[in-house]
Design a protein around this motif. Structure first.
Motif, PDB file in Angstrom:
ATOM      1  N   THR A  78       0.813  -1.225   0.000  1.00  0.00           N
ATOM      2  CA  THR A  78       0.000   0.000   0.000  1.00  0.00           C
ATOM      3  C   THR A  78       0.842   1.269   0.000  1.00  0.00           C
ATOM      4  N   VAL A  79       2.160   1.156   0.227  1.00  0.00           N
ATOM      5  CA  VAL A  79       3.010   2.350   0.348  1.00  0.00           C
ATOM      6  C   VAL A  79       3.007   3.162  -0.943  1.00  0.00           C
ATOM      7  N   GLY A  80       2.895   4.469  -0.808  1.00  0.00           N
ATOM      8  CA  GLY A  80       2.955   5.348  -1.976  1.00  0.00           C
ATOM      9  C   GLY A  80       3.070   6.797  -1.543  1.00  0.00           C
ATOM     10  N   VAL A  81       3.638   7.616  -2.412  1.00  0.00           N
ATOM     11  CA  VAL A  81       3.725   9.059  -2.165  1.00  0.00           C
ATOM     12  C   VAL A  81       2.661   9.759  -2.991  1.00  0.00           C
ATOM     13  N   TYR A  82       1.849  10.568  -2.333  1.00  0.00           N
ATOM     14  CA  TYR A  82       0.775  11.318  -2.993  1.00  0.00           C
ATOM     15  C   TYR A  82       1.063  12.803  -2.829  1.00  0.00           C
ATOM     16  N   PRO A  83       1.494  13.483  -3.898  1.00  0.00           N
ATOM     17  CA  PRO A  83       1.844  14.916  -3.785  1.00  0.00           C
ATOM     18  C   PRO A  83       0.616  15.760  -3.464  1.00  0.00           C
ATOM     19  N   LEU A  84       0.835  16.817  -2.695  1.00  0.00           N
ATOM     20  CA  LEU A  84      -0.246  17.726  -2.342  1.00  0.00           C
ATOM     21  C   LEU A  84      -0.033  19.080  -3.013  1.00  0.00           C
ATOM     22  N   GLY A  85      -1.052  19.933  -2.953  1.00  0.00           N
ATOM     23  CA  GLY A  85      -0.934  21.266  -3.529  1.00  0.00           C
ATOM     24  C   GLY A  85      -0.812  21.223  -5.051  1.00  0.00           C
ATOM     25  N   MET A  86      -0.086  22.189  -5.595  1.00  0.00           N
ATOM     26  CA  MET A  86       0.063  22.276  -7.048  1.00  0.00           C
ATOM     27  C   MET A  86       0.812  21.086  -7.636  1.00  0.00           C
ATOM     28  N   ARG A  87       1.682  20.469  -6.822  1.00  0.00           N
ATOM     29  CA  ARG A  87       2.463  19.333  -7.326  1.00  0.00           C
ATOM     30  C   ARG A  87       1.570  18.146  -7.677  1.00  0.00           C
ATOM     31  N   ARG A  88       0.393  18.080  -7.071  1.00  0.00           N
ATOM     32  CA  ARG A  88      -0.535  16.980  -7.372  1.00  0.00           C
ATOM     33  C   ARG A  88      -0.889  16.946  -8.862  1.00  0.00           C
ATOM     34  N   TYR A  89      -0.917  18.105  -9.498  1.00  0.00           N
ATOM     35  CA  TYR A  89      -1.378  18.169 -10.880  1.00  0.00           C
ATOM     36  C   TYR A  89      -0.259  18.469 -11.869  1.00  0.00           C
ATOM     37  N   GLU A  95      10.814  13.429  -8.736  1.00  0.00           N
ATOM     38  CA  GLU A  95      11.848  12.465  -8.350  1.00  0.00           C
ATOM     39  C   GLU A  95      11.483  11.658  -7.110  1.00  0.00           C
ATOM     40  N   PRO A  96      11.128  12.306  -5.976  1.00  0.00           N
ATOM     41  CA  PRO A  96      10.773  11.495  -4.795  1.00  0.00           C
ATOM     42  C   PRO A  96       9.515  10.656  -4.997  1.00  0.00           C
ATOM     43  N   VAL A  97       8.591  11.149  -5.814  1.00  0.00           N
ATOM     44  CA  VAL A  97       7.362  10.404  -6.097  1.00  0.00           C
ATOM     45  C   VAL A  97       7.686   9.119  -6.850  1.00  0.00           C
ATOM     46  N   PHE A  98       8.493   9.236  -7.908  1.00  0.00           N
ATOM     47  CA  PHE A  98       8.868   8.059  -8.696  1.00  0.00           C
ATOM     48  C   PHE A  98       9.756   7.118  -7.886  1.00  0.00           C
ATOM     49  N   ARG A  99      10.607   7.694  -7.026  1.00  0.00           N
ATOM     50  CA  ARG A  99      11.515   6.858  -6.250  1.00  0.00           C
ATOM     51  C   ARG A  99      10.730   5.904  -5.345  1.00  0.00           C
ATOM     52  N   VAL A 100       9.742   6.431  -4.630  1.00  0.00           N
ATOM     53  CA  VAL A 100       8.961   5.580  -3.724  1.00  0.00           C
ATOM     54  C   VAL A 100       7.944   4.737  -4.492  1.00  0.00           C
ATOM     55  N   ASN A 101       7.192   5.368  -5.380  1.00  0.00           N
ATOM     56  CA  ASN A 101       6.101   4.669  -6.053  1.00  0.00           C
ATOM     57  C   ASN A 101       6.560   3.619  -7.050  1.00  0.00           C
ATOM     58  N   LYS A 157       2.226   5.643 -10.630  1.00  0.00           N
ATOM     59  CA  LYS A 157       1.375   4.515 -10.256  1.00  0.00           C
ATOM     60  C   LYS A 157       1.141   3.584 -11.437  1.00  0.00           C
ATOM     61  N   ALA A 158       1.031   4.153 -12.641  1.00  0.00           N
ATOM     62  CA  ALA A 158       0.844   3.334 -13.842  1.00  0.00           C
ATOM     63  C   ALA A 158       2.078   2.473 -14.117  1.00  0.00           C
ATOM     64  N   ILE A 159       3.267   3.067 -13.968  1.00  0.00           N
ATOM     65  CA  ILE A 159       4.512   2.319 -14.194  1.00  0.00           C
ATOM     66  C   ILE A 159       4.651   1.209 -13.154  1.00  0.00           C
ATOM     67  N   ALA A 160       4.366   1.545 -11.895  1.00  0.00           N
ATOM     68  CA  ALA A 160       4.458   0.544 -10.830  1.00  0.00           C
ATOM     69  C   ALA A 160       3.438  -0.573 -11.036  1.00  0.00           C
ATOM     70  N   GLU A 161       2.236  -0.208 -11.450  1.00  0.00           N
ATOM     71  CA  GLU A 161       1.210  -1.215 -11.716  1.00  0.00           C
ATOM     72  C   GLU A 161       1.669  -2.182 -12.794  1.00  0.00           C
ATOM     73  N   GLU A 162       2.280  -1.659 -13.835  1.00  0.00           N
ATOM     74  CA  GLU A 162       2.775  -2.507 -14.922  1.00  0.00           C
ATOM     75  C   GLU A 162       3.862  -3.457 -14.416  1.00  0.00           C
ATOM     76  N   LEU A 163       4.730  -2.973 -13.527  1.00  0.00           N
ATOM     77  CA  LEU A 163       5.751  -3.837 -12.931  1.00  0.00           C
ATOM     78  C   LEU A 163       5.099  -5.018 -12.210  1.00  0.00           C
ATOM     79  N   VAL A 164       4.062  -4.711 -11.447  1.00  0.00           N
ATOM     80  CA  VAL A 164       3.381  -5.735 -10.664  1.00  0.00           C
ATOM     81  C   VAL A 164       2.689  -6.750 -11.566  1.00  0.00           C
ATOM     82  N   LEU A 165       1.925  -6.267 -12.531  1.00  0.00           N
ATOM     83  CA  LEU A 165       1.154  -7.179 -13.386  1.00  0.00           C
ATOM     84  C   LEU A 165       2.059  -8.011 -14.298  1.00  0.00           C
ATOM     85  N   SER A 166       3.171  -7.435 -14.734  1.00  0.00           N
ATOM     86  CA  SER A 166       4.087  -8.185 -15.603  1.00  0.00           C
ATOM     87  C   SER A 166       4.864  -9.239 -14.819  1.00  0.00           C
TER      88      SER A 166
END
Length: 353
Positions: A78-89, A95-101, A157-166
């Motif tokens: 379930t671990v994941g980084v969810y950016p807040l504020g303007m970074r969400r969009y 970098e930190p989002v991709f590193r964890v996710n 999340k899409a890249i990580a999902e693909e890792l999991v499903l593959s």
């Protein structure tokens, strides 16, 4: 009956805690939780039923040690980084989002395979499809392509999902649960953000038409879906290699959702004013510039938020119903009441300090 070993990453988080509770409720699972900040001994409701271990998903060596000791049959990530504020969009600060996710998911996957786990449930997100911000999505299903998200969160999340499903094989069954925005008790984003509009005097304003439907999901319903997925991967494995949308199955306009929340706090807007999407977009642009000039990022309005808020954003949960037997047991109305009552208690406790 011998209990099945399950390991949950991020098991002390908002969703993770609900998943742990749902697993224990069945009395079928022996649960190990890893988290970067596990609770102190005896400070959690589950202290006598759960083994807590401090670990960082970015530390592959530490993960392998924990996994080899726990020897889980199934891993829930379930671990994941969810950016807040303007970074969400945006892709800003990706970098930190991709590193964890992404890299964190890769590490957890590897540790799970090496310890002999038979199943892996990944907490994905509806954003793997819906974060293509300039498009409407009406009752889309899992055949819709991913990898087109405009945001660091949706794309990671899409890249990580693909890792999991593959990684899915006959001996290592994997699946992904694409959750809609989650709300519930201890929710740090949805309910508090909507509630904050009262004090900010923003409740009369409606962005765009205000008629576009969006999906949300109560936290216990998402937790139920995870338990169903674990059971499926252990038994029939019909979910193996599959991604499934998980929502409350009750698309609602953002306006109706907000009004339902505000009413729980005794607030009803005295008037309503529609702000055309184009005007709102320029207001968001101005707010971003103001934020940049002042060196702050805590703005509620941005171009991304306007684009996202004015689009249709709902999906079909037919696949989850068919494969997992998923059925949201807490309705949107009931979930909002429970969540708002819990948040009201938190506000009251703060005011007494």
């Amino acid at each position: 009956m011998e209990q099945i070993r399950v390991l949950i990453t991020g098991g002390c988080g908002f969703l993770g805690t609900a998943v742990v509770s749902a697993l224990l409720e069945t009395k079928r699972f022996e649960v190990t939780v890893i988290d970067i900040n596990p609770p102190s001994l005896g400070s959690t409701t589950f202290a006598n039923d759960v083994r807590y271990v401090r670990a960082n998903v970015l530390d592959a060596e530490a993960l392998q040690k924990v996994f080899s000791e726990a020897r889980p049959a199934v891993v829930i990530h379930t671990v994941g980084v969810y950016p807040l504020g303007m970074r969400r969009y945006s892709m800003k600060g990706k970098e930190p989002v991709f590193r964890v996710n992404v890299e964190g998911t890769r590490n957890v996957l590897q540790a799970a395979k090496e310890c002999g786990a038979k199943g892996f449930v990944y907490t994905s997100s509806i954003t793997v499809v819906l974060d293509e911000l300039d498009k409407d999505f009406r009752s889309v299903d899992e055949e819709w392509p991913t990898g087109r998200a405009h945001t660091s969160y949706g794309l990671s999340k899409a890249i990580a999902e693909e890792l999991v499903l593959s990684a899915n094989t006959h001996d290592f069954a994997t699946c992904a649960l694409r959750s809609a925005p989650i709300f519930g008790p201890n929710d740090a984003a949805c309910i508090p953000t909507i509630h904050s509009c009262i004090a900010a005097g923003q409740t009369p304003f409606i962005l765009g038409t205000g008629t576009n439907l969006q999906d949300f999901v109560y936290v216990d319903n998402v937790a139920d879906a995870h338990v169903l997925a674990v059971a499926n991967l252990i038994n029939s494995q019909t979910a193996a290699g599959e991604a499934m949308f998980i929502t409350n199955g009750e698309p609602v306009t953002a306006r109706d959702l907000c009004i339902a929340v505000w009413k729980e706090f005794g607030h009803v807007p005295k008037f309503q004013m529609r702000i055309p999407e184009t005007l709102a977009w320029w207001m968001g642009y101005a707010a971003e510039w103001t934020s940049w000039l002042s060196g702050t990022e805590g703005v509620l309005l941005s171009r991304g938020m306007v684009s996202d808020g004015c689009r249709e954003r709902y999906v079909s949960i037919s696949k989850a119903r068919q494969i997992l037997g998923y059925k949201p047991r807490v309705s949107l109305e009931e979930g909002l009441k429970i969540s708002c009552q819990h948040y009201q208690k938190k506000i009251s406790q703060r005011s007494k300090r």
